[in-house]
Write an enzyme that holds these catalytic residues in place. Structure first.
Site, mmCIF file in Angstrom:
data_model
loop_
_atom_site.group_PDB
_atom_site.id
_atom_site.type_symbol
_atom_site.label_atom_id
_atom_site.label_comp_id
_atom_site.label_asym_id
_atom_site.label_seq_id
_atom_site.Cartn_x
_atom_site.Cartn_y
_atom_site.Cartn_z
ATOM 1 N N SER B 60 36.921 40.457 47.323
ATOM 2 C CA SER B 60 38.289 41.099 45.584
ATOM 3 C C SER B 60 39.223 39.720 46.697
ATOM 4 C CB SER B 60 39.229 42.402 46.023
ATOM 5 O OG SER B 60 38.623 43.283 45.405
ATOM 6 N N HIS B 65 52.682 35.139 49.813
ATOM 7 C CA HIS B 65 54.486 33.731 48.490
ATOM 8 C C HIS B 65 54.790 34.395 50.058
ATOM 9 C CE1 HIS B 65 50.999 34.317 44.663
ATOM 10 N NE2 HIS B 65 51.423 35.887 45.720
ATOM 11 N N CYS B 80 36.609 45.300 48.440
ATOM 12 C CA CYS B 80 35.711 46.076 48.281
ATOM 13 C C CYS B 80 34.719 46.724 48.972
ATOM 14 C CB CYS B 80 35.106 46.163 47.342
ATOM 15 S SG CYS B 80 35.803 45.441 45.213
#
Lengths: 108, 108
Positions: B60, B65, B80
C-alpha cells in the site's frame, strides 16, 4: 486544517479496478475537481492483478489501491487549504460503479 | 484486511521537518522496519518550507506531510498482509522528537 477522506469501495468491476491508466486519469481528475493541483503521479500494476496509484498534490495526496479479484478499492483523498475533497470522492464512487461503500472523514 | 495508521505529530523541530532527504530516509526505513517493501518514493520540498514524501509499497503506501513553521507533521502508514505498521509509526514518533502526537487506527 486538513480534510482527509477514507473511502472503501465494494462490488466494483474487475476490469475497472485493473485498468492502471484509467485509474491514473480518474485520480487526477478527482484531484483537480476537488480544487487541488497534481504535482506528480506514480503507479504500479501488480501481478497477477491489482493496481496502486498515488498522486502527490500541492495540498497533500490522493491514492487508490485495488483488489480486482474482490471488487474492492481503498481510496484516500487528503487535502489542505480551500479544496473540497468530497467532490473527488463522489466522482470516484460514481466512476467505479461500486455497489456499496464506506466513507470516513477526519480533520487533521 | 489492511492496517492504516493516521499519525499526527506536534512540537517537532523546524529543521527535522524541513529536511527532505532525512524524511525520505526515515519513511523508507520505517516501511522496511514494518515488514513492507518500498517500490518507489517521490517527494517535494515546498517554498518557503514544508515537505511531502510518499512511498509506494508492495503493501500500500506510507506518506508524510510537514508544516515546519507549526512543528506539525501528518503521517499515514497503510499496509496489507503480514506487516506491522505500528513499528514504523513508533520509529517516526521517536525520530522526529515530537512533544505530543495522536494516533488513529483503521482496519480497511
Amino acid at each position: 486544517m486538513g480534510k482527509h477522506y477514507l473511502l472503501n469501495l465494494y462490488g466494483c468491476s474487475f476490469v475497472l479496478l485493473n485498468d492502471e491508466q484509467g485509474l491514473i486519469d480518474l485520480l487526477e481528475h478527482a484531484a483537480t475537481a476537488s480544487g487541488a493541483t497534481v504535482l506528480q503521479t506514480i503507479s504500479k500494476s501488480f501481478n497477477p492483478h491489482g493496481v496502486t496509484v498515488i498522486s502527490l498534490l500541492s495540498e497533500s495526496h490522493i491514492s487508490i489501491h485495488t483488489w480486482p479479484e474482490h471488487g474492492k478499492a481503498a481510496v484516500d483523498v487528503y487535502t489542505c487549504g480551500d479544496c473540497d475533497p468530497k467532490i473527488g470522492c463522489d466522482m470516484i464512487i460514481e466512476q467505479l460503479c461500486s455497489t456499496s461503500h464506506t466513507l470516513s472523514y477526519i480533520e487533521r
